[in-house]
Design a protein around this motif. Structure first.
Motif, PDB file in Angstrom:
ATOM      1  N   GLU A 240       7.808  26.464  13.262  1.00  0.00           N
ATOM      2  CA  GLU A 240       7.959  24.975  13.135  1.00  0.00           C
ATOM      3  C   GLU A 240       9.208  24.792  12.319  1.00  0.00           C
ATOM      4  O   GLU A 240       9.740  25.267  11.897  1.00  0.00           O
ATOM      5  N   ASN A 245       6.928  19.844  14.335  1.00  0.00           N
ATOM      6  CA  ASN A 245       6.601  20.892  15.249  1.00  0.00           C
ATOM      7  C   ASN A 245       7.680  20.853  16.487  1.00  0.00           C
ATOM      8  O   ASN A 245       8.524  20.015  16.319  1.00  0.00           O
ATOM      9  N   PHE A 247       9.109  21.750  20.517  1.00  0.00           N
ATOM     10  CA  PHE A 247       8.819  22.072  22.182  1.00  0.00           C
ATOM     11  C   PHE A 247      10.237  22.420  22.589  1.00  0.00           C
ATOM     12  O   PHE A 247      11.168  21.995  22.261  1.00  0.00           O
ATOM     13  N   VAL A 256       7.121  24.487  26.619  1.00  0.00           N
ATOM     14  CA  VAL A 256       6.484  25.614  26.055  1.00  0.00           C
ATOM     15  C   VAL A 256       6.530  25.092  24.303  1.00  0.00           C
ATOM     16  O   VAL A 256       7.390  24.351  23.936  1.00  0.00           O
ATOM     17  N   THR A 257       5.380  25.285  23.723  1.00  0.00           N
ATOM     18  CA  THR A 257       5.382  25.130  22.274  1.00  0.00           C
ATOM     19  C   THR A 257       4.642  26.193  21.696  1.00  0.00           C
ATOM     20  O   THR A 257       3.618  26.647  22.197  1.00  0.00           O
ATOM     21  N   PRO A 259       1.983  28.406  19.652  1.00  0.00           N
ATOM     22  CA  PRO A 259       0.409  28.210  19.609  1.00  0.00           C
ATOM     23  C   PRO A 259       0.047  27.893  18.202  1.00  0.00           C
ATOM     24  O   PRO A 259       0.646  28.355  17.216  1.00  0.00           O
ATOM     25  N   ARG A 270       1.928  16.680  18.324  1.00  0.00           N
ATOM     26  CA  ARG A 270       2.112  17.660  19.215  1.00  0.00           C
ATOM     27  C   ARG A 270       0.887  17.667  20.296  1.00  0.00           C
ATOM     28  O   ARG A 270       1.024  18.088  21.499  1.00  0.00           O
ATOM     29  N   ASP A 271      -0.375  17.492  19.569  1.00  0.00           N
ATOM     30  CA  ASP A 271      -1.564  17.621  20.311  1.00  0.00           C
ATOM     31  C   ASP A 271      -1.384  16.511  21.691  1.00  0.00           C
ATOM     32  O   ASP A 271      -1.523  16.750  22.859  1.00  0.00           O
ATOM     33  N   LEU A 274       1.145  17.544  24.461  1.00  0.00           N
ATOM     34  CA  LEU A 274       0.489  18.499  25.234  1.00  0.00           C
ATOM     35  C   LEU A 274      -0.129  17.821  26.552  1.00  0.00           C
ATOM     36  O   LEU A 274       0.007  18.041  27.422  1.00  0.00           O
ATOM     37  N   GLU A 286       1.217  27.096  25.733  1.00  0.00           N
ATOM     38  CA  GLU A 286       1.212  27.248  24.261  1.00  0.00           C
ATOM     39  C   GLU A 286       1.426  28.857  24.077  1.00  0.00           C
ATOM     40  O   GLU A 286       0.524  29.589  24.321  1.00  0.00           O
ATOM     41  N   ARG A 287       2.471  29.269  23.738  1.00  0.00           N
ATOM     42  CA  ARG A 287       2.698  30.723  23.614  1.00  0.00           C
ATOM     43  C   ARG A 287       3.964  30.931  22.574  1.00  0.00           C
ATOM     44  O   ARG A 287       4.664  30.100  22.343  1.00  0.00           O
TER      45      ARG A 287
END
Ligand code: PLP
Ligand code: COI
Length: 365
Positions: A240, A245, A247, A256-257, A259, A270-271, A274, A286-287
């Protein structure tokens, strides 16, 4: 105190508040974190006594003994969220319960007492209510709320303190970055990491930010706006930014962000993103994403957009990435379509201008 029996706040209005004329001048261009309101909230805690003495009072210096534990071992946590003025003149907050829950998690990690969520949320309401005239009206402005708690016990032994002060201050805020929503340039730190497995990366504690400052200084030295941290174990994976955070948006629409692996802050923005990205039809994953992959995909054009997100930054496009020995550009250095659309969607919900199917927005005044 249990969460159920709410403490009564003692209200002591500031006897010398800033004049309306001076306040209007301060609100015209507040920047970030430089202007403060007339009041603050304080609540004390002592082992064996629990939470006591909740107050709304004039914002003022806090007298401290030089042996107060926080000054030596940094037992301190904080939160950040915003109150917004809506078009109809009411005031909203975005997911304050989520900040309350994260404050509890941070407290646990730092061996501090847990402030009941109801008391946390009530403290924000009280401060916003008394300082409501300080909420800026401009579309990209808001009142940034900064709850924090520190060890106030006077002693030098290394153990969890037995006394704490919880406090909330408020600061009218415009854009976090001086350039507004213009794409920023980030610096990938080669030397410093932010958090190791088993450390405090997932807690919002002052120490994490103290440890990030040399890296942020390096970023500024390299003419960048923010530092990006890689993982502490392999020094490969993007974690981060110093206070946001991150993305990634690919050419096939995949978002993608990294995990939540215990070393990054579980951002509330962030949440929310998503869900919003999923609702907007993106495939959301998330990876872990390595720096090498980031560079290769930016250079091939497969990676179209990258953005930073957080309460202070909202959604800020990342246009350029620098590292020792080179740099690369993302999406021609311009704000991308998905970044802009997600930002507009999020801001509209936060300001009560769009439906809020998740029930994130609290209308407080
Ligand atoms: N990561 C770090 C290190 C932060 O300081 C912040 C800001 O609070 C975030 C991420 C984003 O979190 P949030 O969206 O809850 O503000
Ligand atoms: C926030 O977004 O609330 C933060 O605490 C991050 C900091 C960069 C101001």
């Amino acid at each position: 105190m249990s969460g159920g029996d709410m403490l009564d706040f003692e209200i002591r209005p500031n006897s010398a508040p800033v004049s309306a004329v001076e306040r209007a001048a301060l609100l015209a261009n507040p920047g970030f974190g430089q202007v403060f309101t007339d009041h603050m909230v304080t609540i004390r805690y002592a082992d064996g006594k629990g939470w006591y003495d909740p107050r709304v009072e004039a914002r003022a210096p806090i007298p401290m003994d030089p042996a107060s534990a926080v000054l030596h071992y940094a037992q301190e946590i904080f939160e950040g969220l915003k109150a917004y003025r809506t078009a109809d003149g009411s005031v909203t907050m975005f997911r304050p319960e989520a900040n309350a829950a994260r404050f509890v998690e941070s407290a646990r990690r730092m061996a501090m007492p847990e402030l009941p969520a109801e008391l946390f949320v009530e403290s924000l309401h009280r401060l916003v209510e008394i300082d409501r005239e300080w909420i800026p009206e401009a579309a990209d402005a808001s009142l940034y709320l900064r709850p924090f708690m520190f060890a106030s016990e006077v002693f030098l032994g290394v153990r969890p303190a037995k006394e704490y002060l919880y406090c909330v201050i408020a600061s009218p805020a415009g854009a976090y970055f001086a350039g507004g929503v213009k794409p920023v340039t980030v610096w990938v730190s080669p030397d410093y990491t932010r958090a190791a497995p088993g450390g405090t990366g997932a807690a919002k504690c002052g120490g994490n930010y103290a440890a990030s400052l040399s890296a942020q200084a390096e970023a500024i030295e390299a003419d960048c706006d923010q530092v990006v941290f890689l993982d502490a174990v392999e020094r490969r994976y993007v974690e981060e930014l110093g206070g946001m955070n991150v993305f990634f948006v690919y050419d096939d629409g995949t978002v993608v962000t990294p995990p939540l692996n215990g070393t990054i802050l579980p951002g509330i923005t962030r949440d929310a993103l998503l869900s919003l990205a999923t609702a907007a039809g993106h495939q959301v994953v998330e990876r872990p994403i390595s720096f090498a992959e980031w560079q290769a995909d930016a250079e091939s054009g497969r990676l179209r957009e990258v953005f930073a997100c957080g309460t202070a930054a909202v959604i800020t496009p990342i246009g350029r990435v620098r590292f020792p020995g080179g740099e690369f550009v993302i999406g021609g250095g311009e704000a991308g379509r998905s970044t802009t659309a997600l930002r507009e969607r999020l801001v509209a919900i936060q300001r009560g201008e769009a439906p809020d199917p998740q029930g994130w927005v609290r209308r407080i005044l």
